[in-house]
Design a protein around this motif. Structure first.
Motif, PDB file in Angstrom:
ATOM      1  N   UNK A  63       2.868   6.262  12.758  1.00  0.00           N
ATOM      2  CA  UNK A  63       1.496   6.550  12.354  1.00  0.00           C
ATOM      3  C   UNK A  63       1.240   5.962  10.977  1.00  0.00           C
ATOM      4  N   UNK A  64      -0.003   5.526  10.763  1.00  0.00           N
ATOM      5  CA  UNK A  64      -0.489   5.205   9.420  1.00  0.00           C
ATOM      6  C   UNK A  64      -1.661   6.130   9.148  1.00  0.00           C
ATOM      7  N   UNK A  65      -1.614   6.834   8.016  1.00  0.00           N
ATOM      8  CA  UNK A  65      -2.640   7.827   7.674  1.00  0.00           C
ATOM      9  C   UNK A  65      -3.334   7.377   6.396  1.00  0.00           C
ATOM     10  N   UNK A  66      -4.662   7.294   6.448  1.00  0.00           N
ATOM     11  CA  UNK A  66      -5.440   6.790   5.320  1.00  0.00           C
ATOM     12  C   UNK A  66      -6.393   7.869   4.815  1.00  0.00           C
ATOM     13  N   UNK A  67      -6.292   8.186   3.535  1.00  0.00           N
ATOM     14  CA  UNK A  67      -7.269   9.042   2.889  1.00  0.00           C
ATOM     15  C   UNK A  67      -8.628   8.348   2.940  1.00  0.00           C
ATOM     16  N   UNK A  68      -9.677   9.100   3.254  1.00  0.00           N
ATOM     17  CA  UNK A  68     -10.999   8.510   3.446  1.00  0.00           C
ATOM     18  C   UNK A  68     -11.497   7.804   2.190  1.00  0.00           C
ATOM     19  N   UNK A  69     -11.223   8.381   1.023  1.00  0.00           N
ATOM     20  CA  UNK A  69     -11.718   7.805  -0.218  1.00  0.00           C
ATOM     21  C   UNK A  69     -10.791   6.716  -0.737  1.00  0.00           C
ATOM     22  N   UNK A  70      -9.514   7.043  -0.866  1.00  0.00           N
ATOM     23  CA  UNK A  70      -8.576   6.141  -1.513  1.00  0.00           C
ATOM     24  C   UNK A  70      -8.071   5.041  -0.594  1.00  0.00           C
ATOM     25  N   UNK A  71      -7.916   5.334   0.704  1.00  0.00           N
ATOM     26  CA  UNK A  71      -7.224   4.404   1.579  1.00  0.00           C
ATOM     27  C   UNK A  71      -8.079   3.597   2.529  1.00  0.00           C
ATOM     28  N   UNK A  72      -9.399   3.852   2.572  1.00  0.00           N
ATOM     29  CA  UNK A  72     -10.199   3.181   3.600  1.00  0.00           C
ATOM     30  C   UNK A  72     -10.241   1.674   3.409  1.00  0.00           C
TER      31      UNK A  72
END
Length: 488
Positions: free
Chosen positions: A210-219
């Motif tokens: 899995x790759x998990x992206x924070x909506x603010x920092x990782x988008x």
């Protein structure tokens, strides 16, 4: 304690007065500014010293908070730089147009708790621009809560056993057989109003997890993966994400293997060993911390639910770009019916972050115009640097100015901070001021050109977008140089 007056550069009537303990770091000041002005927690500042010890600073000195993983400056002390009443610094919000003037009013021994920051006065709402009343009690309660939470987190151990066990449950489900890499789902945790975007890796049969992206920092990282072709080799240096990886035994670092062993677990077979990583731009990927592990446990549990829903007939919908099916986790922990999350990708806007005086501008334009053509770029070096001031290994930024044709390196500087528009402009302006002539053209990357254009317009420099073949050749040479030479 240190008494600071902080005011908006756009509207000085909007201000806060803060009392900070002596020996307060710039990273603490960053945190208190966010709370006292009710700024987004994902924002952070760089601090530029403009007046020190009662005198104008002849060179601009930048400090970045711990969010920026700077090696040397995150724990620099405010009272070592702002020493006399009237000394000033400018705080720029990274990736935002807000700037604040920070002015030292006094340093005094006060009859109060000298360990806790406090906001003692202020006026105005930075978001509306209106002179609304502020609630000092509410601001200071937030500061106390954050201080207490930070202290508590320092002593908490991540629950890796639970994360390993639930990740193993996910692996048995083989979610990559039901979701493609580009079938990204969003998970909305209602209780904290927090969203992440998750991509399941493995449909291509090479990388699983899995790759998990924070909506603010990782988008931004996710957008590059989904929509950009031919990602450069530098992409991983700028990645912001959490990962759960299912790998072969020989791919594990010794510390990964020891973690599994310490938890009393073992695995057999190809792509069956479990590895976790936290990626933060400009730093070496590290093992997730307490809060990241807690988030990963929640996310993996929800991906198990979503995979089972897919097995039961749920179909990934037909969506436009930047739209994602979102599973809402209700307060009781149950998944709610999905909705479609639409994210708007606004084109970033930049300004000239350098305060260039008329004298500096005139002095530069008096230099003789030449046929000199240069290439300018900022890039992460392929080795990490460790420091006592940070718990992550940082990739230094190399700032380079190269003459086209001869491949001669005209200017070169190494900085231990992430790539930001103010830094890109500041280094280029310093380089240009050091030249005896004005170049006819400066070739820059597609990424840097919009960041540098406001500066170029003011000083009269022509920027040309390029693949930068000369800098690429120099970079290839640097890869052959022993890393210990850079530490000399």
């Amino acid at each position: 304690m240190i008494l600071l007056h902080i005011e908006s550069k756009k509207k000085p009537e909007i201000y806060r007065k803060l009392l900070l303990p002596k020996n307060s770091s710039f990273s603490l000041l960053d945190e208190i500014l966010l709370l006292s002005f009710d700024l987004d927690g994902s924002d952070y500042f760089n601090f530029e010293i403009v007046k020190k010890d009662g005198r104008i600073s002849k060179e601009k000195i930048y400090f970045l908070p711990k969010h920026d993983t700077d090696l040397d400056t995150d724990e620099e002390l405010v009272d070592e730089w702002l020493q006399k009443p009237g000394d000033e610094a400018i705080a720029h919000v990274i990736d935002n147009n807000e700037s604040f003037t920070i002015r030292l009013e006094s340093i005094e021994d006060l009859p109060m708790n000298s360990e806790t920051p406090i906001c003692i006065a202020g006026a105005g709402n930075i978001h509306t621009g209106k002179m609304d009343m502020i609630n000092l009690e509410e601001i200071n309660e937030l500061i106390r809560e954050v201080e207490e939470a930070d202290s508590l987190l320092e002593n908490l151990e991540p629950d890796y056993l639970s994360l390993l066990e639930i990740s193993n449950d996910l692996k048995k489900l083989k979610p990559w057989q039901y979701l493609k890499d580009d079938e990204v789902v969003a998970i909305h945790f209602e209780d904290v109003d927090y969203k992440v975007l998750v991509s399941v890796m493995g449909a291509g049969g090479e990388e699983f997890g899995l790759m998990i992206f924070d909506l603010e920092l990782g988008y931004t990282s996710l957008v590059k993966i989904l929509y950009e072709k031919n990602l450069t080799s530098d992409f991983s240096y700028g990645l912001n994400a959490l990962t759960v990886n299912f790998v072969d035994r020989e791919e594990l670092d010794p510390a990964d293997y020891q973690l599994i062993k310490d938890c009393g677990l073992s695995y057999r077979g190809k792509k069956n060993w479990i590895q976790f990583r936290s990626y933060l731009e400009g730093t070496h990927p590290e093992r997730p911390n307490y809060l990241e592990v807690k988030l990963l446990i929640d996310v993996v549990r929800r991906i198990i639910n979503i995979t089972e829903a897919r097995k039961d007939g749920w179909e990934y919908p037909q969506l436009a770009a930047h739209q994602y099916p979102t599973f809402k986790v209700q307060m009781d922990g149950e998944l709610q019916e999905i909705y479609i999350l639409q994210l708007n990708m606004l084109k970033p806007t930049y300004e000239c972050y350098e305060e260039i005086s008329m004298f500096e501008k005139a002095k530069y334009k008096k230099k003789p115009k030449s046929a000199l053509q240069l290439e300018y770029d900022l890039f992460y070096m392929p080795f990490g640097v460790e420091s006592e001031e940070t718990n992550r290994t940082v990739y230094p930024i190399s700032c380079m100015l190269v003459e086209r044709g001869s491949n001669l390196v005209i200017e070169h500087e190494m900085l231990s901070m992430p790539k930001t528009p103010p830094m890109a402009q500041g280094v280029l302006w310093t380089f240009l001021q050091g030249l005896e002539v004005r170049p006819s053209k400066i070739f820059v990357s597609k990424e840097l050109r919009p960041m540098l254009q406001p500066l170029a317009k003011i000083v009269g420099v022509e920027l040309v977008e390029s693949e930068l073949p000369c800098i690429r050749e120099v970079r290839d040479f640097l890869k052959t140089v022993p890393m210990n030479l850079f530490g000399e």
